[in-house]
Design a protein around this motif. Structure first.
Motif, mmCIF file in Angstrom:
data_model
loop_
_atom_site.group_PDB
_atom_site.id
_atom_site.type_symbol
_atom_site.label_atom_id
_atom_site.label_comp_id
_atom_site.label_asym_id
_atom_site.label_seq_id
_atom_site.Cartn_x
_atom_site.Cartn_y
_atom_site.Cartn_z
ATOM 1 N N ILE A 126 -81.953 83.936 81.113
ATOM 2 C CA ILE A 126 -80.180 84.284 81.472
ATOM 3 C C ILE A 126 -78.667 82.889 81.539
ATOM 4 O O ILE A 126 -77.444 83.462 81.194
ATOM 5 C CB ILE A 126 -80.402 85.023 82.979
ATOM 6 N N PRO A 127 -79.266 81.950 81.705
ATOM 7 C CA PRO A 127 -78.149 81.009 81.594
ATOM 8 C C PRO A 127 -77.505 80.758 80.445
ATOM 9 O O PRO A 127 -76.483 80.523 80.093
ATOM 10 C CB PRO A 127 -78.582 79.705 82.229
ATOM 11 N N ILE A 128 -78.485 80.779 79.741
ATOM 12 C CA ILE A 128 -77.810 81.194 77.609
ATOM 13 C C ILE A 128 -76.479 82.333 78.283
ATOM 14 O O ILE A 128 -75.614 82.045 77.509
ATOM 15 C CB ILE A 128 -78.916 81.023 76.864
ATOM 16 N N GLU A 129 -77.135 83.172 78.207
ATOM 17 C CA GLU A 129 -76.645 84.895 78.278
ATOM 18 C C GLU A 129 -75.005 84.011 79.294
ATOM 19 O O GLU A 129 -73.700 84.610 79.159
ATOM 20 C CB GLU A 129 -77.272 85.937 78.971
ATOM 21 N N VAL A 130 -74.961 83.844 80.496
ATOM 22 C CA VAL A 130 -74.089 83.431 81.325
ATOM 23 C C VAL A 130 -72.809 82.627 80.391
ATOM 24 O O VAL A 130 -71.854 82.629 81.058
ATOM 25 C CB VAL A 130 -74.561 82.915 82.663
ATOM 26 N N ARG A 131 -73.565 81.284 79.809
ATOM 27 C CA ARG A 131 -72.620 80.589 79.416
ATOM 28 C C ARG A 131 -72.140 81.562 78.164
ATOM 29 O O ARG A 131 -71.286 80.746 77.144
ATOM 30 C CB ARG A 131 -74.072 79.325 78.436
ATOM 31 N N HIS A 132 -72.447 81.837 76.969
ATOM 32 C CA HIS A 132 -72.293 82.392 76.455
ATOM 33 C C HIS A 132 -71.099 83.295 76.952
ATOM 34 O O HIS A 132 -69.457 83.411 76.034
ATOM 35 C CB HIS A 132 -72.988 83.853 75.216
ATOM 36 N N LEU A 133 -70.924 84.748 77.884
ATOM 37 C CA LEU A 133 -70.239 85.385 79.199
ATOM 38 C C LEU A 133 -68.912 84.176 78.968
ATOM 39 O O LEU A 133 -67.521 84.791 79.199
ATOM 40 C CB LEU A 133 -70.812 85.759 79.975
ATOM 41 N N TRP A 134 -69.511 83.204 79.348
ATOM 42 C CA TRP A 134 -68.013 82.318 79.909
ATOM 43 C C TRP A 134 -66.861 81.508 78.920
ATOM 44 O O TRP A 134 -65.958 81.466 79.318
ATOM 45 C CB TRP A 134 -68.843 81.114 80.508
ATOM 46 N N HIS A 135 -67.506 81.267 77.254
ATOM 47 C CA HIS A 135 -67.287 80.860 76.159
ATOM 48 C C HIS A 135 -66.659 82.284 75.584
ATOM 49 O O HIS A 135 -65.448 82.373 74.688
ATOM 50 C CB HIS A 135 -67.834 80.106 75.315
ATOM 51 N N GLN A 136 -67.195 83.376 75.356
ATOM 52 C CA GLN A 136 -66.936 84.017 74.425
ATOM 53 C C GLN A 136 -67.082 85.966 75.489
ATOM 54 O O GLN A 136 -67.933 86.217 75.600
ATOM 55 C CB GLN A 136 -67.800 84.637 73.868
ATOM 56 N N PRO A 137 -66.364 86.455 76.824
ATOM 57 C CA PRO A 137 -65.852 87.229 77.046
ATOM 58 C C PRO A 137 -65.982 88.493 76.372
ATOM 59 O O PRO A 137 -65.097 88.319 75.356
ATOM 60 C CB PRO A 137 -65.182 87.102 78.532
ATOM 61 N N GLY A 138 -66.726 90.003 76.633
ATOM 62 C CA GLY A 138 -66.586 90.743 75.953
ATOM 63 C C GLY A 138 -67.666 91.926 76.993
ATOM 64 O O GLY A 138 -68.789 91.676 78.475
ATOM 65 N N VAL A 140 -69.762 93.370 76.117
ATOM 66 C CA VAL A 140 -71.504 93.861 75.425
ATOM 67 C C VAL A 140 -72.400 92.311 75.732
ATOM 68 O O VAL A 140 -73.580 92.348 75.841
ATOM 69 C CB VAL A 140 -71.527 93.816 73.690
ATOM 70 N N SER A 141 -71.020 91.702 76.237
ATOM 71 C CA SER A 141 -71.977 90.688 77.671
ATOM 72 C C SER A 141 -72.881 90.213 78.623
ATOM 73 O O SER A 141 -73.054 90.519 78.912
ATOM 74 C CB SER A 141 -71.109 88.740 76.899
ATOM 75 N N VAL A 142 -71.530 91.397 79.197
ATOM 76 C CA VAL A 142 -71.320 92.274 80.496
ATOM 77 C C VAL A 142 -72.431 92.781 80.624
ATOM 78 O O VAL A 142 -73.112 92.588 81.595
ATOM 79 C CB VAL A 142 -69.877 91.943 80.868
ATOM 80 N N LEU A 143 -72.926 93.815 79.629
ATOM 81 C CA LEU A 143 -73.638 94.784 80.103
ATOM 82 C C LEU A 143 -74.948 94.379 79.444
ATOM 83 O O LEU A 143 -76.145 94.631 79.975
ATOM 84 C CB LEU A 143 -73.693 95.611 78.981
#
Length: 181
Positions: A126-138, A140-143
């Motif tokens: 989950i922390p990795i996904e939050v970081r990914h969402l922060w840098h590349q929002p989209g 698919v990342s949110v879902l």
């Protein structure tokens, strides 16, 4: 035995089993995709002649002499393939697909150890996904983040609800047999 009134409907009987099976199938599906990715990365990485032929064909088709940007991108792709980065990525994808298959099949079969494994493995990402969402929002990342948060929350509630019973050894009884008479 009736369920306590404060228990969520999602944790009751057939619904809980249905969600567990759905989560298991979700993880198995992710495992299949990663397995395909890992095998393809290892297969393509082992065939440098194919990559050379593909880049030559691409150069001929798009008139590479006139496009410095495409030439730059193709050279970068060949450098990545030559360094072995794709091989390492392919092996990592195969390793993680094995974990996803283990989690998915175990949760589908309603095994407590698999539920524990899935809670820890999914919560760790989950922390990795939050970081990914922060840098590349989209979307698919949110879902993906929402799905994994739901999985951790749901399995935590299931594990909390279905605590293992303390192991008590069976009572020994003295039985009179014909030899004792």
């Amino acid at each position: 035995m009736s369920n306590p009134p404060h228990e969520l409907a999602i944790l009751q009987g057939a619904r809980r089993v249905r969600y567990l099976k759905l989560i298991g199938l979700f993880k198995i599906g992710k495992g299949v995709l990663l397995l395909l990715l890992g095998v393809s990365l290892l297969f393509v990485n082992a065939r440098t002649r194919w990559i050379d032929a593909l880049s030559d064909w691409t150069a001929d088709e798009i008139l590479l002499e006139h496009s410095r940007a495409v030439a730059y991108l193709l050279n970068k792709l060949q450098a990545i393939l030559a360094d072995g980065i794709l091989r390492a990525t392919g092996l990592l994808a195969l390793f993680y697909s094995a974990i996803l298959f283990t989690e998915g099949i175990g949760v589908y079969m309603q095994q407590r150890w698999a539920e524990l494994l899935m809670v820890f493995a999914t919560a760790a990402l989950i922390p990795i996904e939050v970081r990914h969402l922060w840098h590349q929002p989209g979307l698919v990342s949110v879902l993906t983040l929402l799905a994994n948060c739901f999985i951790v929350w749901f399995l935590y509630l299931v594990l909390k609800r279905d605590k293992p019973r303390a192991h008590t050894p069976p009572r020994r009884e003295l039985v009179e047999t014909a030899l004792n008479k």
